[in-house]
Design a protein around this motif. Sequence first.
Motif, PDB file in Angstrom:
ATOM      1  N   SER A 173      26.400  64.810  30.607  1.00 54.88           N
ATOM      2  CA  SER A 173      26.255  66.266  30.680  1.00 54.88           C
ATOM      3  C   SER A 173      25.871  66.728  32.084  1.00 54.88           C
ATOM      4  CB  SER A 173      25.202  66.740  29.678  1.00 54.88           C
ATOM      5  OG  SER A 173      23.927  66.190  29.982  1.00 54.88           O
ATOM      6  N   ASP A 174      25.312  65.795  32.883  1.00 55.63           N
ATOM      7  CA  ASP A 174      24.908  66.120  34.250  1.00 55.63           C
ATOM      8  C   ASP A 174      25.930  65.680  35.292  1.00 55.63           C
ATOM      9  OD1 ASP A 174      22.488  67.238  33.433  1.00 55.63           O
ATOM     10  OD2 ASP A 174      21.455  65.303  33.487  1.00 55.63           O
ATOM     11  N   SER A 175      26.860  64.802  34.887  1.00 56.78           N
ATOM     12  CA  SER A 175      27.809  64.276  35.858  1.00 56.78           C
ATOM     13  C   SER A 175      29.179  64.042  35.226  1.00 56.78           C
ATOM     14  CB  SER A 175      27.303  62.962  36.455  1.00 56.78           C
ATOM     15  OG  SER A 175      28.300  62.387  37.276  1.00 56.78           O
ATOM     16  N   PRO A 176      30.210  64.704  35.742  1.00 55.19           N
ATOM     17  CA  PRO A 176      31.566  64.452  35.252  1.00 55.19           C
ATOM     18  C   PRO A 176      32.124  63.109  35.717  1.00 55.19           C
ATOM     19  CG  PRO A 176      31.612  66.008  37.079  1.00 55.19           C
ATOM     20  CD  PRO A 176      30.167  65.759  36.766  1.00 55.19           C
ATOM     21  N   TYR A 177      31.382  62.405  36.565  1.00 59.77           N
ATOM     22  CA  TYR A 177      31.847  61.126  37.101  1.00 59.77           C
ATOM     23  C   TYR A 177      31.401  59.934  36.258  1.00 59.77           C
ATOM     24  CZ  TYR A 177      32.421  64.024  41.307  1.00 59.77           C
ATOM     25  OH  TYR A 177      32.764  65.002  42.198  1.00 59.77           O
ATOM     26  N   HIS A 178      30.715  60.182  35.153  1.00 61.86           N
ATOM     27  CA  HIS A 178      30.202  59.099  34.306  1.00 61.86           C
ATOM     28  C   HIS A 178      31.347  58.214  33.823  1.00 61.86           C
ATOM     29  CE1 HIS A 178      27.186  57.312  31.583  1.00 61.86           C
ATOM     30  NE2 HIS A 178      28.211  57.173  30.757  1.00 61.86           N
ATOM     31  N   CYS A 179      31.142  56.888  33.886  1.00 61.06           N
ATOM     32  CA  CYS A 179      32.154  55.958  33.388  1.00 61.06           C
ATOM     33  C   CYS A 179      31.530  55.010  32.370  1.00 61.06           C
ATOM     34  CB  CYS A 179      32.825  55.186  34.522  1.00 61.06           C
ATOM     35  SG  CYS A 179      31.814  53.933  35.334  1.00 61.06           S
ATOM     36  N   SER A 180      32.361  54.416  31.530  1.00 59.06           N
ATOM     37  CA  SER A 180      31.886  53.558  30.446  1.00 59.06           C
ATOM     38  C   SER A 180      31.536  52.168  30.952  1.00 59.06           C
ATOM     39  CB  SER A 180      32.959  53.447  29.359  1.00 59.06           C
ATOM     40  OG  SER A 180      34.064  52.696  29.846  1.00 59.06           O
ATOM     41  N   VAL A 181      30.850  51.409  30.102  1.00 64.32           N
ATOM     42  CA  VAL A 181      30.507  50.021  30.421  1.00 64.32           C
ATOM     43  C   VAL A 181      31.770  49.211  30.662  1.00 64.32           C
ATOM     44  CG1 VAL A 181      29.517  47.904  29.476  1.00 64.32           C
ATOM     45  CG2 VAL A 181      28.295  50.071  29.204  1.00 64.32           C
ATOM     46  N   ASP A 182      32.786  49.406  29.831  1.00 64.27           N
ATOM     47  CA  ASP A 182      34.043  48.658  29.976  1.00 64.27           C
ATOM     48  C   ASP A 182      34.765  49.026  31.272  1.00 64.27           C
ATOM     49  OD1 ASP A 182      33.643  47.289  27.626  1.00 64.27           O
ATOM     50  OD2 ASP A 182      34.870  48.647  26.405  1.00 64.27           O
ATOM     51  N   GLN A 183      34.732  50.296  31.623  1.00 58.24           N
ATOM     52  CA  GLN A 183      35.348  50.701  32.887  1.00 58.24           C
ATOM     53  C   GLN A 183      34.634  50.060  34.072  1.00 58.24           C
ATOM     54  OE1 GLN A 183      34.941  54.953  32.168  1.00 58.24           O
ATOM     55  NE2 GLN A 183      37.163  55.204  32.102  1.00 58.24           N
ATOM     56  N   ALA A 184      33.306  49.984  33.994  1.00 57.89           N
ATOM     57  CA  ALA A 184      32.539  49.362  35.071  1.00 57.89           C
ATOM     58  C   ALA A 184      32.859  47.873  35.179  1.00 57.89           C
ATOM     59  CB  ALA A 184      31.044  49.570  34.826  1.00 57.89           C
ATOM     60  N   LYS A 185      32.953  47.201  34.038  1.00 55.40           N
ATOM     61  CA  LYS A 185      33.305  45.775  34.056  1.00 55.40           C
ATOM     62  C   LYS A 185      34.676  45.558  34.673  1.00 55.40           C
ATOM     63  CE  LYS A 185      30.534  44.286  30.061  1.00 55.40           C
ATOM     64  NZ  LYS A 185      30.580  43.783  28.664  1.00 55.40           N
ATOM     65  N   ALA A 186      35.601  46.454  34.380  1.00 53.05           N
ATOM     66  CA  ALA A 186      36.954  46.330  34.927  1.00 53.05           C
ATOM     67  C   ALA A 186      36.948  46.501  36.448  1.00 53.05           C
ATOM     68  CB  ALA A 186      37.874  47.357  34.277  1.00 53.05           C
ATOM     69  N   ILE A 187      36.095  47.395  36.947  1.00 56.66           N
ATOM     70  CA  ILE A 187      35.993  47.594  38.391  1.00 56.66           C
ATOM     71  C   ILE A 187      35.526  46.307  39.069  1.00 56.66           C
ATOM     72  CG2 ILE A 187      34.637  48.764  40.180  1.00 56.66           C
ATOM     73  CD1 ILE A 187      34.664  51.246  38.279  1.00 56.66           C
ATOM     74  N   VAL A 188      34.469  45.692  38.530  1.00 57.99           N
ATOM     75  CA  VAL A 188      33.944  44.453  39.112  1.00 57.99           C
ATOM     76  C   VAL A 188      34.964  43.323  38.959  1.00 57.99           C
ATOM     77  CG1 VAL A 188      32.093  42.746  39.015  1.00 57.99           C
ATOM     78  CG2 VAL A 188      31.569  45.174  38.657  1.00 57.99           C
ATOM     79  N   GLY A 189      35.584  43.245  37.779  1.00 61.53           N
ATOM     80  CA  GLY A 189      36.570  42.190  37.531  1.00 61.53           C
ATOM     81  C   GLY A 189      37.787  42.290  38.427  1.00 61.53           C
ATOM     82  N   GLY A 190      38.041  43.469  38.982  1.00 58.97           N
ATOM     83  CA  GLY A 190      39.190  43.646  39.859  1.00 58.97           C
ATOM     84  C   GLY A 190      38.942  43.227  41.296  1.00 58.97           C
ATOM     85  N   THR A 191      37.724  42.783  41.604  1.00 58.19           N
ATOM     86  CA  THR A 191      37.415  42.310  42.954  1.00 58.19           C
ATOM     87  C   THR A 191      37.561  40.792  43.029  1.00 58.19           C
ATOM     88  OG1 THR A 191      35.046  42.142  42.451  1.00 58.19           O
ATOM     89  CG2 THR A 191      35.846  44.236  43.355  1.00 58.19           C
ATOM     90  N   SER A 192      37.514  40.255  44.231  1.00 57.65           N
ATOM     91  CA  SER A 192      37.715  38.814  44.439  1.00 57.65           C
ATOM     92  C   SER A 192      36.549  38.016  43.877  1.00 57.65           C
ATOM     93  CB  SER A 192      37.855  38.509  45.932  1.00 57.65           C
ATOM     94  OG  SER A 192      38.949  39.198  46.489  1.00 57.65           O
ATOM     95  N   PRO A 193      36.822  36.860  43.278  1.00 59.73           N
ATOM     96  CA  PRO A 193      35.722  36.009  42.808  1.00 59.73           C
ATOM     97  C   PRO A 193      34.905  35.475  43.974  1.00 59.73           C
ATOM     98  CG  PRO A 193      37.820  34.862  42.643  1.00 59.73           C
ATOM     99  CD  PRO A 193      38.141  36.274  43.007  1.00 59.73           C
ATOM    100  N   SER A 194      33.673  35.067  43.672  1.00 54.34           N
ATOM    101  CA  SER A 194      32.781  34.575  44.709  1.00 54.34           C
ATOM    102  C   SER A 194      33.326  33.310  45.346  1.00 54.34           C
ATOM    103  CB  SER A 194      31.393  34.305  44.103  1.00 54.34           C
ATOM    104  OG  SER A 194      30.491  33.892  45.101  1.00 54.34           O
ATOM    105  N   GLY A 195      33.219  33.226  46.679  1.00 50.69           N
ATOM    106  CA  GLY A 195      33.723  32.060  47.402  1.00 50.69           C
ATOM    107  C   GLY A 195      32.709  31.560  48.416  1.00 50.69           C
ATOM    108  N   LYS A 196      33.076  30.524  49.144  1.00 56.29           N
ATOM    109  CA  LYS A 196      32.194  29.920  50.130  1.00 56.29           C
ATOM    110  C   LYS A 196      31.959  30.882  51.290  1.00 56.29           C
ATOM    111  CE  LYS A 196      31.661  25.760  52.992  1.00 56.29           C
ATOM    112  NZ  LYS A 196      32.316  24.497  53.461  1.00 56.29           N
ATOM    113  N   GLU A 197      30.725  30.907  51.771  1.00 57.72           N
ATOM    114  CA  GLU A 197      30.327  31.817  52.855  1.00 57.72           C
ATOM    115  C   GLU A 197      31.082  31.515  54.144  1.00 57.72           C
ATOM    116  OE1 GLU A 197      26.262  32.423  55.517  1.00 57.72           O
ATOM    117  OE2 GLU A 197      26.099  31.908  53.383  1.00 57.72           O
TER     118      GLU A 197
END
Length: 291
Positions: free
Chosen positions: A251-275
Amino acid sequence: MSFTVEERGTLHSLNYRLFFKNTDGKYVSPFHDIPMYADESQNIFHVVVEVPRWTNAKMEIATKDPLNPVKQDVKKGKVRYVANVFPHKGYIWNYGAIPQTWEDPAHKDEHTGFCGDNDPIDVCEIGTKVCSRGEVIKVKVLGILAMVDEGETDWKVIVINVEDPEAKDLNNISDVRRLKPGYLESTVDWFRMYKVPDGKPENEFAFNGEFKDKDFALGIIKSTHKFWKDLISQKTNAGELNCKNTCVSPSDSPYHCSVDQAKAIVGGTSPSGKEEPIPSSVDKWFYYERK
């Protein structure tokens, strides 16, 4: 309230991202979802540590990326490191930002005469502990410095971790001047010179580089929180900023996203690799005659 981090990509590379989770395991934005206040009645604030003291990698909250992970700044297609301007090695404080604040680029600051830099308000934590990247700490405010960076207002808030053994003795900027002689002068010196090795001019300051006290700083922080409220509620145009969040009330923010949407955002990035190794050139010292 506590937070954990999840690394994605390869440290010191273009794809490195540091995402945040709350105690429920929900992905959160360090820009929008972590509360500004840790204890409003005591004026205790949360700070997201972007750069641990003595390090050079210029990490920052990615304000234009979904969920705003911490990533390394990029210049000319390469990850960015701040230069060492003698006698300073890397950042001389734990450097970070206060969540749920925003320096509005459309607002001309009455004290500096310049508009905001479009970022959360910056923080220099001056305690004894070297913090970790992504650590969320609770701090009390001591004072503030008004830097003008390439024609933009860029406030620097001086704080100390409430859990620091020195915290009981530091309650205002005058205490820092008394108990840590030279530290405030070095802070101004650092901010004035840190871009000079890149061929840029020295930064300038309002108030002739003098620090303002705790009460003044609290007023500035609260004004940037109001700007953020207007941003997250879409009363202000976000421009290129990404305001996706998981914890602000829909109700305070039209930018609110769901838990599943947030997981998809993180899942769309590269997996952790060697420094990736830090280039040896990062250890170079630059020398300049002070005016």
